[in-house]
Design an enzyme around this catalytic site. Structure first.
Site, PDB file in Angstrom:
ATOM      1  N   TYR A 112     -13.329-116.847 -23.935  1.00 47.12           N
ATOM      2  CA  TYR A 112     -13.231-118.255 -24.342  1.00 47.12           C
ATOM      3  C   TYR A 112     -14.285-119.079 -23.628  1.00 47.12           C
ATOM      4  O   TYR A 112     -14.801-118.707 -22.567  1.00 47.12           O
ATOM      5  CB  TYR A 112     -11.826-118.817 -24.083  1.00 47.12           C
ATOM      6  N   CYS A 113     -14.605-120.236 -24.225  1.00 49.15           N
ATOM      7  CA  CYS A 113     -15.527-121.202 -23.629  1.00 49.15           C
ATOM      8  C   CYS A 113     -15.164-122.581 -24.182  1.00 49.15           C
ATOM      9  O   CYS A 113     -14.095-122.751 -24.765  1.00 49.15           O
ATOM     10  CB  CYS A 113     -16.985-120.843 -23.916  1.00 49.15           C
ATOM     11  N   THR A 114     -16.021-123.554 -24.017  1.00 54.07           N
ATOM     12  CA  THR A 114     -15.673-124.931 -24.391  1.00 54.07           C
ATOM     13  C   THR A 114     -15.459-125.085 -25.887  1.00 54.07           C
ATOM     14  O   THR A 114     -14.411-125.575 -26.332  1.00 54.07           O
ATOM     15  CB  THR A 114     -16.776-125.908 -23.939  1.00 54.07           C
TER      16      THR A 114
END
Length: 322
Positions: A177-179
């Site tokens: 996951y990331c922003t």
């Protein structure tokens, strides 16, 4: 009362034959719609964060979806009281997110996209590892509960950590996951290339997870790349995970040191902010170039006579003479 502005976060991996020509046309479109923000154009696609009045943002999204190359863009839209930026930059670069993994094409192969609901359902299973692929200053202020985080200053260092991940987690299902999802496109593809077999990614990233799943079990705030700096995403079980750089008390107030030579970007609580006049230490407080502290810890970059039309080769014109 309804907030009049929207903030758009998006990306799209889709080939652009002439990035510089597209950049020029796209920059002009944003000017016509009074949009501010940052857009990166590459031959591999687009990466953007923009703000503007709601009607102008709607026109922008309609224009993008009308282009077959970008019809599948998944815009993350957040309401705002005002602009999240003070200027517009549309630039061409080699990649739409700087990774150094130039050979990776997410349009060919990448991790399985999980909706926020699917991610929520899988993240706590014993055969799963939740992997944060963001930089340390981002996950320091917020990350998913029990997530594996990486000691990296920027995304370019991600490939250097893969051997370490392989030793510990190769037989696990990896949920990245990331922003907003863009870093996961290349990170998950690289993990697959390096021999990981079960790799997934949170589609739309933390921002979409907050909008659609209430942000449950995301601890702290989500770091964003606009004037807001960090935003709340968890409406279910929020908590604070970061500590003041000066005194160690719980604080998610991300600021820059008032000494521009230092400019350290860390959490500093309001009390320490006042005591050190916006600096991160007594030494920085006494620095001759220290900036005036207004209580926010945010210092707008100098525009230096910025002209968004500078460098245009083509302009929209009125009817040409016969």
């Amino acid at each position: 009362m309804t907030k009049p502005y929207d903030i758009l976060l998006y990306y799209c991996y889709s080939p652009i034959a002439d990035p510089e020509a597209f950049r020029e046309e796209h920059h002009l479109l944003c000017l016509e719609l009074n949009l501010l923000g940052r857009i990166i154009v590459s031959n591999e696609g687009l990466n953007g964060t923009l703000s503007g009045l709601r009607a102008d943002c709607e026109k922008y999204m309609q224009a993008m979806h009308a282009d077959p190359r970008f019809a599948r863009i998944d815009f993350k839209v957040d309401a705002s009281e005002n602009h999240a930026f003070t200027k517009l930059h549309v630039r061409t670069k080699t990649e739409i997110v700087h990774s150094g993994m130039l050979h990776i094409n997410p349009s060919v192969r990448t991790g399985v996209h999980l909706s926020p609901a699917e991610f929520k359902d899988m993240k706590d299973r014993p055969d799963v590892v939740v992997l944060d692929v963001r930089s340390d200053y981002e996950h320091s202020v917020g990350r998913f509960k029990n997530a594996v985080t990486l000691d990296i200053e920027n995304f370019r260092e991600f490939p250097d950590k893969v051997d370490e991940l392989k030793e510990k987690y190769k037989d696990k299902k990896i949920l990245t996951y990331c922003t907003g999802g863009i870093k996961c496109e290349k990170a998950s593809a690289f993990l697959l290339e390096q021999g990981f077999e079960n790799v997934y990614q949170l589609h739309g990233g933390i921002i979409k997870y907050g909008m659609e799943a209430g942000g449950e079990d995301f601890e702290g705030k989500c770091y964003v790349f606009d004037n807001r700096v960090a935003v709340d995403v968890n409406k279910v079980n929020p908590t604070v995970v970061s500590a003041c750089y000066v005194c160690g008390t719980k604080s998610d107030r991300m600021v820059n040191c008032a000494n521009p030579v230092c400019n350290l970007h860390v959490p500093i609580c309001e009390n320490c902010g006042v005591e050190l006049d916006g600096a991160c230490s007594a030494t920085c407080k006494e620095h001759p170039e220290k900036r005036p502290y207004d209580g926010s810890g945010y210092y707008q970059k100098e525009l230096n006579g910025y002209n968004p039309l500078k460098g245009f080769n083509r302009r929209k014109t009125t009817d040409a003479p016969a």
